[in-house]
Design an enzyme around this catalytic site. Sequence first.
Site, PDB file in Angstrom:
ATOM      1  CG  HIS A  85     -28.892 118.897  57.810  1.00 14.15           C
ATOM      2  ND1 HIS A  85     -29.516 117.861  57.166  1.00 14.15           N
ATOM      3  CD2 HIS A  85     -27.722 118.381  58.270  1.00 14.15           C
ATOM      4  CE1 HIS A  85     -28.750 116.777  57.222  1.00 14.15           C
ATOM      5  NE2 HIS A  85     -27.646 117.064  57.899  1.00 14.15           N
ATOM      6  CG  ASP A 114     -52.213 100.442  73.451  1.00 14.86           C
ATOM      7  OD1 ASP A 114     -51.262 101.230  73.434  1.00 14.86           O
ATOM      8  OD2 ASP A 114     -53.143 100.490  72.617  1.00 14.86           O
ATOM      9  CD1 TRP A 150     -25.782 120.403  65.474  1.00 11.12           C
ATOM     10  CD2 TRP A 150     -27.198 119.840  67.117  1.00 11.12           C
ATOM     11  NE1 TRP A 150     -25.171 119.461  66.268  1.00 11.12           N
ATOM     12  CE2 TRP A 150     -26.011 119.092  67.287  1.00 11.12           C
ATOM     13  CE3 TRP A 150     -28.227 119.648  68.035  1.00 11.12           C
ATOM     14  CZ2 TRP A 150     -25.826 118.182  68.323  1.00 11.12           C
ATOM     15  CZ3 TRP A 150     -28.035 118.732  69.076  1.00 11.12           C
ATOM     16  CH2 TRP A 150     -26.847 118.012  69.205  1.00 11.12           C
ATOM     17  CB  SER A 178     -43.322 115.668  72.310  1.00 12.10           C
ATOM     18  OG  SER A 178     -43.242 114.490  71.571  1.00 12.10           O
ATOM     19  CB  SER A 179     -38.651 113.958  74.210  1.00 21.72           C
ATOM     20  OG  SER A 179     -38.388 114.197  72.884  1.00 21.72           O
ATOM     21  CG  HIS A 262     -21.727 112.960  75.255  1.00 20.75           C
ATOM     22  ND1 HIS A 262     -21.062 113.128  74.066  1.00 20.75           N
ATOM     23  CD2 HIS A 262     -21.633 111.651  75.546  1.00 20.75           C
ATOM     24  CE1 HIS A 262     -20.564 111.963  73.671  1.00 20.75           C
ATOM     25  NE2 HIS A 262     -20.898 111.050  74.564  1.00 20.75           N
ATOM     26  CD  GLU A 264     -30.845 114.149  71.703  1.00 19.97           C
ATOM     27  OE1 GLU A 264     -31.483 114.083  72.774  1.00 19.97           O
ATOM     28  OE2 GLU A 264     -31.347 113.919  70.588  1.00 19.97           O
ATOM     29  CE1 TYR A 266     -22.535 106.590  73.629  1.00 22.76           C
ATOM     30  CE2 TYR A 266     -22.466 108.706  74.737  1.00 22.76           C
ATOM     31  CZ  TYR A 266     -21.820 107.661  74.119  1.00 22.76           C
ATOM     32  OH  TYR A 266     -20.470 107.694  73.967  1.00 22.76           O
ATOM     33  CB  SER A 277     -29.007  93.162  70.134  1.00 24.64           C
ATOM     34  OG  SER A 277     -27.967  94.090  70.337  1.00 24.64           O
ATOM     35  CG  HIS A 311     -16.075 114.428  74.807  1.00 19.50           C
ATOM     36  ND1 HIS A 311     -16.432 113.177  75.208  1.00 19.50           N
ATOM     37  CD2 HIS A 311     -17.038 114.804  73.942  1.00 19.50           C
ATOM     38  CE1 HIS A 311     -17.553 112.809  74.608  1.00 19.50           C
ATOM     39  NE2 HIS A 311     -17.937 113.791  73.845  1.00 19.50           N
ATOM     40  CG  HIS A 312     -19.231 117.676  72.899  1.00 24.17           C
ATOM     41  ND1 HIS A 312     -19.535 117.185  71.654  1.00 24.17           N
ATOM     42  CD2 HIS A 312     -19.680 116.743  73.774  1.00 24.17           C
ATOM     43  CE1 HIS A 312     -20.153 116.018  71.770  1.00 24.17           C
ATOM     44  NE2 HIS A 312     -20.246 115.732  73.050  1.00 24.17           N
ATOM     45  CB  THR A 337     -18.526 101.393  72.549  1.00 23.23           C
ATOM     46  OG1 THR A 337     -18.964 102.426  73.430  1.00 23.23           O
ATOM     47  CG2 THR A 337     -19.226 101.561  71.222  1.00 23.23           C
ATOM     48  CE  LYS A 340     -24.782  97.342  72.792  1.00 26.38           C
ATOM     49  NZ  LYS A 340     -25.454  96.515  73.797  1.00 26.38           N
ATOM     50  NE  ARG A 459     -19.413 121.232  63.034  1.00 25.93           N
ATOM     51  CZ  ARG A 459     -20.080 120.753  64.089  1.00 25.93           C
ATOM     52  NH1 ARG A 459     -19.463 120.573  65.242  1.00 25.93           N
ATOM     53  NH2 ARG A 459     -21.352 120.443  64.003  1.00 25.93           N
TER      54      ARG A 459
END
Lengths: 534, 374
Positions: A85, A114, A150, A178-179, A262, A264, A266, A277, A311-312, A337, A340, A459
Amino acid sequence: MAVTGVFMSAVADTHAQDHHHGPAKGISRWLLTTNHKDIGTMYLIFSFAMFLLGGTMAMVIRAELFQPGLQIVQPEFFNQMTTMHGLIMVFGAVMPAFVGLANWMIPLMIGAPDMALPRMNNWSFWLLPCAFLILVSTLFMEGGAPNFGWTFYAPLSTTYGPPSTTFFIFAVHIMGISSIMGAINVIATILNLRAPGMTLMKMPLFVWTWLITAFLLIAVMPVLAGVVTMMLMDINFGTSFFDASGGGDPVLFQHVFWFFGHPEVYIMILPAFGAVSHIIPAFSRKPLFGYASMVYAVGAIALLSFVVWAHHMFTVGIPIVGQLFFMYATMLIAVPTGVKVFNWVATMFRGSLTFEAPMLFAVAFVILFTIGGFSGLMLAIAPADFQYHDTYFVVAHFHYVLVPGAIFGIFASAYFWLPKWTGHMYDETLAKTHFWLSFIGMNLAFFPMHFLGLAGMPRRIPDYALQFADFNMVSSVGAFMFGATQLLFLLIVIKCIKGGKKAAAQPWDGAEGLEWTVPSPAPYHTFATPPEVK
Amino acid sequence: MRVHAQRAGALLGGLMFPAWSMADWTLNMTPGVTGTSNEIFSLHMTILWICVVIGVVVFGVMFWSIFAHRKSQGAKPANFHENTLVEILWTIIPFVILVVMAIPATATLVDMYDTTESEVDIKVTGYQWKWQYEYINEDFGYFSNLSTPREQIENRQAKGENYLLEVDNPLVIPVGKKVRFLLTANDVIHSWWVPDFGVKKDAIPGFINETWTRVDKPGIYRGQCTELCGKDHGFMPVVVEAVPEEEYNAWVAEKKEAAERERQLTQKDWTMAELMERGEKAYQTACAACHQPDGSGAPPAFPALKGSPIATQDMAAHIDIVVNGKAGTSMQAFGNQLSEVDLAAVITYERNAWGNNTGEMVTPKEIFDYKNQQ
């Protein structure tokens, strides 16, 4: 191109030397296309298919957690569901959806004919179905699919991983390629193909956020590739990067993974910031407040995202100085943040507001993403994190930033630009129904998870103690509601493609930008001659 | 507008009130029973209220705009889109709030990291899927396994009060003393958490982490493993019993004596029936999670023992794999986890249960000799 053109005309003389011809016929249009609109469409369709697949897995998870006890699946399979998932939603649903939006909208927004590298564009899309075919096929392999979450922490994913782990690694490598190619394409397009007069500080915010996102992708996808390669070596070639008994370090895995992980998060939110926006000013009929500060805030968030990864890992036992550094740095992210969010609110303030589906999703985005930001700020407080870490509080937090954040951002964008893509207005009543059911279902599913986490539910568990039963049931009901509602979105889009009220070139009063200067639906080729931006 | 607000308030109250009156709908973090957990709780509440206040202000302005500045209400848009002063203000004010927040957080963190001057040291080792507690200064230790019966998990029996949060041997600590925990793991990463203590720390194979607690109130405290550690991650709870010092001392003395008795059992002459009886118990706690109670396993990760070559053919190979494990697989080395008696009993049981009627047995003495030869 020119060489091909000459060759083609030599073979088929009757073929007109017209560069404005329409799409090819049949399947080859999609297999061989280099058109940014076709590729954007394929990305969006692929992403939605993955969204439904990953969502189905979430339904299995919530069905098992509906009541205490094991009813539907066994713990082995439950772990495969949570892992797949997460992987499918992050890499298959959210990221490709934003690449799809980038493909469609960036050339239209900057007045380019293009993407800069159209053939590579085709390749970066077609790699994705291959990667996910491999990833999903692991479900049918002996020993099952990846079951280590994950985040695939070693040594659970190396020494103790299922045999299919090597396929998982291969799939991640392909997705990464690909990315990276997608990101190179975005950067090349934005830096080289802007219409004359469009300086960097005149670029639409969606283009700005994608430019920064693309740099983040190029910086961190190789790190992900590195960490899975180290796993591959540990599993198949006898190295011990993450095995303490061979002189390695399991915590090294987490450092490298989160150095990717991390930024990722963002990568999954910045393009949504950009889209929102555009949408909020359009439906407030008032220019975006603080354009320049919005650009700087995104830049600041992107830079800070590289120095907050641990921080993880507040509970892995890093030294106190490290702990303090990562706590302070993480808290700092709240500042840009916050800027914004304040800017969006100031844009709405004293506007002339209407609430069509894109605006509903965008407003919900601001409110609910802010709630996710608040819980993020709480998680940043390292001592308190010792209680929150790896509980449902964290699950609630990241679903609040990803579902009403990334996914509502994508829905808002889809409704906003569907008239441009299809030439028809979507069914507003159905779209509003889609919004309200999603909004209620999503909050019902994820808000109680805050309470569960604070009450002490870890979790990634398939079964839980009795005091967690009530909120889990509420959460499951909300999740089923949210899940089922998404079929309505499919219906709305199909209906919109097939017909509906004709859309004007500029279907929204307050919307601004070059994309609204071309007809709806946007012709197969646009901006063959670049527009002039004043 | 006031009428609307009142109606909304009444609706919200009506929705929330029944929730407050029911004990099971726990909403908040526990303040816990230690200094650390209390400090964490107060940090948590402070930051929560700060967020609530900011939220009320920001969403207040937003809802006001949604309410008052609608096109349908005839609102005409203003055209302002820049103001350097407010941009600076709403950058600096949050920054100041964050600094204010960081100060108490830093103090708490420094305190949590101070593991010096402990009075009791306990080594906690995570295994798939159980905890081992070793009292370093007292020379004894034991395993702590989930004691919730399979029947309750599979819904064939009503679930007990402490469903999934109960163990056979809880960790016992004295109240009023600083207890230091040294955490490590034997296989994958686990995480040891007791919410009431405000203690959570990862147990990492090959590394030792430190943390500490001082509990002043006697009682039974329950927590769980919080790092995904494989199949039975949800089934390895932590239970800690905090007891008055005298009771603790008596318990330690008794444990040491029991450990000595256990060592003597190795020398006893065991019969087949005795070994089978003890073996069945040991098998259910140590082996059944993977190889299943009926020996059918869950291939390919966890092979069947019923009718398998290991359990029916060469005895030496069987002893070797149980004592030393099998590298690169989930099969752990049980040589240091189980006593010689339990090793002998388990191997004997596996060779004679579920139709593996080899009729062979191995005695604790033979296991003892085998381990000494290595």
